[in-house]
Design a protein around this motif. Structure first.
Motif, PDB file in Angstrom:
ATOM      1  N   PHE A 343       0.852  -1.183   0.000  1.00 49.34           N
ATOM      2  CA  PHE A 343       0.000   0.000   0.000  1.00 49.34           C
ATOM      3  C   PHE A 343       0.896   1.244   0.000  1.00 49.34           C
ATOM      4  O   PHE A 343       1.754   1.411   0.883  1.00 49.34           O
ATOM      5  CB  PHE A 343      -0.906   0.031   1.229  1.00 49.34           C
ATOM      6  CG  PHE A 343      -1.870  -1.134   1.294  1.00 49.34           C
ATOM      7  CD1 PHE A 343      -2.322  -1.738   0.127  1.00 49.34           C
ATOM      8  CD2 PHE A 343      -2.323  -1.607   2.517  1.00 49.34           C
ATOM      9  CE1 PHE A 343      -3.220  -2.802   0.177  1.00 49.34           C
ATOM     10  CE2 PHE A 343      -3.229  -2.663   2.577  1.00 49.34           C
ATOM     11  CZ  PHE A 343      -3.671  -3.273   1.400  1.00 49.34           C
ATOM     12  N   LEU A 344       0.661   2.126  -0.956  1.00 46.44           N
ATOM     13  CA  LEU A 344       1.456   3.348  -1.073  1.00 46.44           C
ATOM     14  C   LEU A 344       0.562   4.562  -1.001  1.00 46.44           C
ATOM     15  O   LEU A 344      -0.526   4.584  -1.603  1.00 46.44           O
ATOM     16  CB  LEU A 344       2.237   3.364  -2.394  1.00 46.44           C
ATOM     17  CG  LEU A 344       3.295   2.274  -2.577  1.00 46.44           C
ATOM     18  CD1 LEU A 344       3.889   2.354  -3.975  1.00 46.44           C
ATOM     19  CD2 LEU A 344       4.386   2.391  -1.532  1.00 46.44           C
ATOM     20  N   LEU A 345       1.028   5.578  -0.266  1.00 44.94           N
ATOM     21  CA  LEU A 345       0.308   6.840  -0.152  1.00 44.94           C
ATOM     22  C   LEU A 345       1.267   7.991  -0.449  1.00 44.94           C
ATOM     23  O   LEU A 345       2.474   7.882  -0.217  1.00 44.94           O
ATOM     24  CB  LEU A 345      -0.247   7.017   1.266  1.00 44.94           C
ATOM     25  CG  LEU A 345      -1.348   6.059   1.724  1.00 44.94           C
ATOM     26  CD1 LEU A 345      -1.709   6.360   3.178  1.00 44.94           C
ATOM     27  CD2 LEU A 345      -2.574   6.161   0.828  1.00 44.94           C
ATOM     28  N   PRO A 346       0.724   9.116  -0.932  1.00 42.21           N
ATOM     29  CA  PRO A 346       1.580  10.301  -1.083  1.00 42.21           C
ATOM     30  C   PRO A 346       2.006  10.829   0.284  1.00 42.21           C
ATOM     31  O   PRO A 346       1.285  10.654   1.288  1.00 42.21           O
ATOM     32  CB  PRO A 346       0.680  11.292  -1.824  1.00 42.21           C
ATOM     33  CG  PRO A 346      -0.708  10.835  -1.542  1.00 42.21           C
ATOM     34  CD  PRO A 346      -0.646   9.341  -1.406  1.00 42.21           C
ATOM     35  N   GLN A 347       3.154  11.462   0.326  1.00 47.17           N
ATOM     36  CA  GLN A 347       3.692  11.968   1.600  1.00 47.17           C
ATOM     37  C   GLN A 347       2.696  12.873   2.320  1.00 47.17           C
ATOM     38  O   GLN A 347       2.567  12.824   3.546  1.00 47.17           O
ATOM     39  CB  GLN A 347       4.992  12.744   1.334  1.00 47.17           C
ATOM     40  CG  GLN A 347       6.211  11.876   1.134  1.00 47.17           C
ATOM     41  CD  GLN A 347       6.850  11.480   2.459  1.00 47.17           C
ATOM     42  OE1 GLN A 347       6.269  11.702   3.530  1.00 47.17           O
ATOM     43  NE2 GLN A 347       8.020  10.864   2.403  1.00 47.17           N
ATOM     44  N   GLN A 348       1.952  13.710   1.570  1.00 48.33           N
ATOM     45  CA  GLN A 348       1.072  14.677   2.221  1.00 48.33           C
ATOM     46  C   GLN A 348      -0.150  14.041   2.856  1.00 48.33           C
ATOM     47  O   GLN A 348      -0.891  14.707   3.586  1.00 48.33           O
ATOM     48  CB  GLN A 348       0.637  15.759   1.225  1.00 48.33           C
ATOM     49  CG  GLN A 348      -0.145  15.239   0.033  1.00 48.33           C
ATOM     50  CD  GLN A 348       0.752  14.975  -1.155  1.00 48.33           C
ATOM     51  OE1 GLN A 348       1.900  14.562  -0.979  1.00 48.33           O
ATOM     52  NE2 GLN A 348       0.232  15.238  -2.350  1.00 48.33           N
TER      53      GLN A 348
END
Length: 404
Positions: A343-348
Motif C-alpha cells: 500500500f502506497l500513499l503520497p507523503q502529504q
C-alpha cells in the motif's frame, strides 16, 4: 533539481490528483486516494559526473612554507606528455623577496667583517696597554729594590712604592678587560653568525621555491584539474600550498560515478544499492552499478550556492574506456528500495502526532483518524505496512477544522 526529476514528479502528482477527484465522495469536500496493493520501485534521481578511481596525483613539493599563485595551467582534459610543463606559478614575489634577502646576506657578511676588524683593533690596544704596564712594573720594582739609602731620598722611595701599587692595579684591570673583551666578542660573533645563517636559510628557501615555479607531467595521460576543499576546480590566480594537489592523470578505464543528491531528495540512501547511469554523451546506453559510499553530511557544491548535497559514489559494473572518460556528466537513478503488492500513499496524506504516524480515512462520509505503521519512504511516497486495508479511501489533506 533536474528536468527529468521534475517531470517524473509532475506526472506522479497528476496521477494522484486524478485519483483524488475521481474517488471523492460527494458528502466530503476532501480529496482522497484509494488504497490499492501494487508494486513499486523507490528511486532517487540526481546529476553527477565520472571521476578517476585510480590516478597519478600531481602535487606541489613539500618542504616550503609558502603559498604559490597559479599564473598558467594547461587546459583541463588536455593530452599531456611526460616532462611537459602543466602548471606555472607567479614568481614575481619570490624573486623580489630573493633580491631583498641577497642584500640582507651581504649586509650580514659586512657586519661580521666590521665586527672582526673592530674586535682585533680593540684587543691590540688592550694588549699594548698590558705590555706598557708590565714594563713600567719592571722598572718600578728595580727602583724600589735598590738598597742604597744614600742614592735616593726617603720620599723618592715612597713615591716609587706608590707607583708600583698603581701599576699592579692597572695590570689587573687590563687583564680583566682582555677577558671581558674575549667573552663579549665571542657572544657578538655568535649573534651575527646566527643572523647571517638565518638570512642564508631564507635565501635557500627562495632558491628552492624558484626551482618549483614550473610543474611537469610525470607521465603521459589526460590532465584533470584538482579541486579545492569547497569542491571548486583550480583555476588561474588561485593559491596552492606545498603538498596540495594541482591535478590528476587518470588511469584509462579506471572511473567511478560521483553523484550529487539534493538534501531534500536524499531519503533511504545507503551502500550497496543499485544505480543506473546514463552519460550525457550517449543517453541511449545505460550502465548498471552499485553505491559504494554515501557522505555522512550534506555540503554545498560551491561557496556561492547554499544548496546542500549528499555526495554518493557508485562503481559501474562495466566500463567503456572510450566513452566513459573522467569529467563526463551523467544522470543517475538510485534504487533505494522496492515494494511488492504493498500500500502506497503520497507523503502529504500522512500526519504525525509525537512521531506516531496516522492518516484520515473516509468512514460513513466522515474523515476518521487512524494510526498506521510505515515501511519504506521516498521524497514523494510512503509505504503503509499496517493500519489500512485494500479499498480504504484516505484523505490527502487534513479535514476542515482539524488542528493537525
Amino acid at each position: 533539481m533536474n528536468a527529468l526529476t521534475r517531470c517524473g514528479r509532475s506526472l506522479l502528482g497528476l496521477a494522484f490528483l486524478a485519483a483524488c477527484f475521481a474517488c471523492s465522495d460527494g458528502a466530503s469536500n476532501q480529496p482522497t486516494v484509494p488504497v490499492e496493493a501494487r508494486d513499486h520501485r523507490f528511486t532517487v534521481q540526481a546529476r553527477g559526473e565520472l571521476v578517476a578511481s585510480e590516478a597519478v596525483d600531481i602535487r606541489v613539493p613539500d618542504g616550503l612554507n609558502m603559498g604559490f599563485d597559479i599564473a598558467w595551467i594547461v587546459p583541463e582534459y588536455s593530452e599531456v606528455e611526460k616532462g611537459q610543463v602543466i602548471v606555472r606559478f607567479d614568481d614575481s614575489d619570490v624573486r623580489t623577496s630573493r633580491e631583498n634577502i641577497v642584500v640582507e646576506v651581504a649586509s650580514r657578511d659586512l657586519q661580521l667583517g666590521v665586527h672582526t676588524q673592530d674586535s682585533a683593533i680593540a684587543r691590540i690596544l688592550i694588549d699594548h696597554e698590558r705590555d706598557r704596564v708590565a714594563g713600567e712594573q719592571d722598572i718600578a720594582r728595580t727602583f724600589t729594590d735598590v738598597d742604597e739609602p744614600l742614592l735616593f731620598s726617603r720620599n723618592e722611595i715612597l713615591d716609587a712604592l706608590g707607583d708600583l701599587n698603581l701599576l699592579e692595579v692597572q695590570d689587573a684591570y687590563f687583564a680583566w678587560a682582555a677577558d671581558t673583551h674575549e667573552r663579549r666578542t665571542t657572544a657578538e660573533l655568535h649573534r651575527l653568525v646566527a643572523f647571517r645563517d638565518n638570512s642564508k636559510s631564507q635565501l635557500d628557501k627562495q632558491e628552492s621555491a624558484l626551482a618549483v615555479m614550473e610543474l611537469t607531467s610525470p607521465a603521459d595521460g589526460t590532465f584533470v584539474y584538482a579541486r579545492t576543499p569547497w569542491g571548486e576546480k583550480l583555476t588561474k590566480g588561485q593559491r596552492v600550498f606545498p603538498g596540495r594537489s594541482v591535478g590528476l592523470l587518470p588511469v584509462k578505464g579506471k572511473v567511478r560515478a560521483r553523484i550529487f543528491v539534493p538534501e531534500v531528495d536524499a531519503v533511504g540512501l545507503k551502500e550497496g544499492q543499485e544505480v543506473t547511469l546514463r552519460l550525457d554523451s550517449d543517453v541511449e546506453r545505460a550502465f548498471g552499478g552499485r553505491v559504494s559510499n554515501v557522505s555522512s553530511v550534506a555540503i554545498p557544491r560551491n561557496r556561492d550556492n547554499p544548496q546542500k548535497y549528499f555526495v554518493v559514489e557508485a562503481e559501474p559494473d562495466q566500463v567503456d574506456a572510450e566513452l566513459m572518460r573522467v569529467g563526463s556528466s551523467l544522470h543517475a537513478a538510485i534504487t533505494t528500495g522496492s515494494v511488492e503488492n504493498g500500500f502506497l500513499l503520497p507523503q502529504q496524506a500522512v500526519f504525525y502526532d509525537q512521531d506516531q504516524p496516522f492518516v484520515y480515512v473516509v468512514e460513513r462520509n466522515t474523515m476518521a483518524r487512524r494510526e498506521v505503521s510505515l515501511g519504506q519512504v521516498s521524497p514523494t511516497l510512503v509505504e503503509v505496512v499496517a493500519g489500512l486495508e485494500a479499498g480504504d479511501e484516505v484523505g490527502v489533506s487534513a479535514p476542515d477544522g482539524s488542528t493537525e
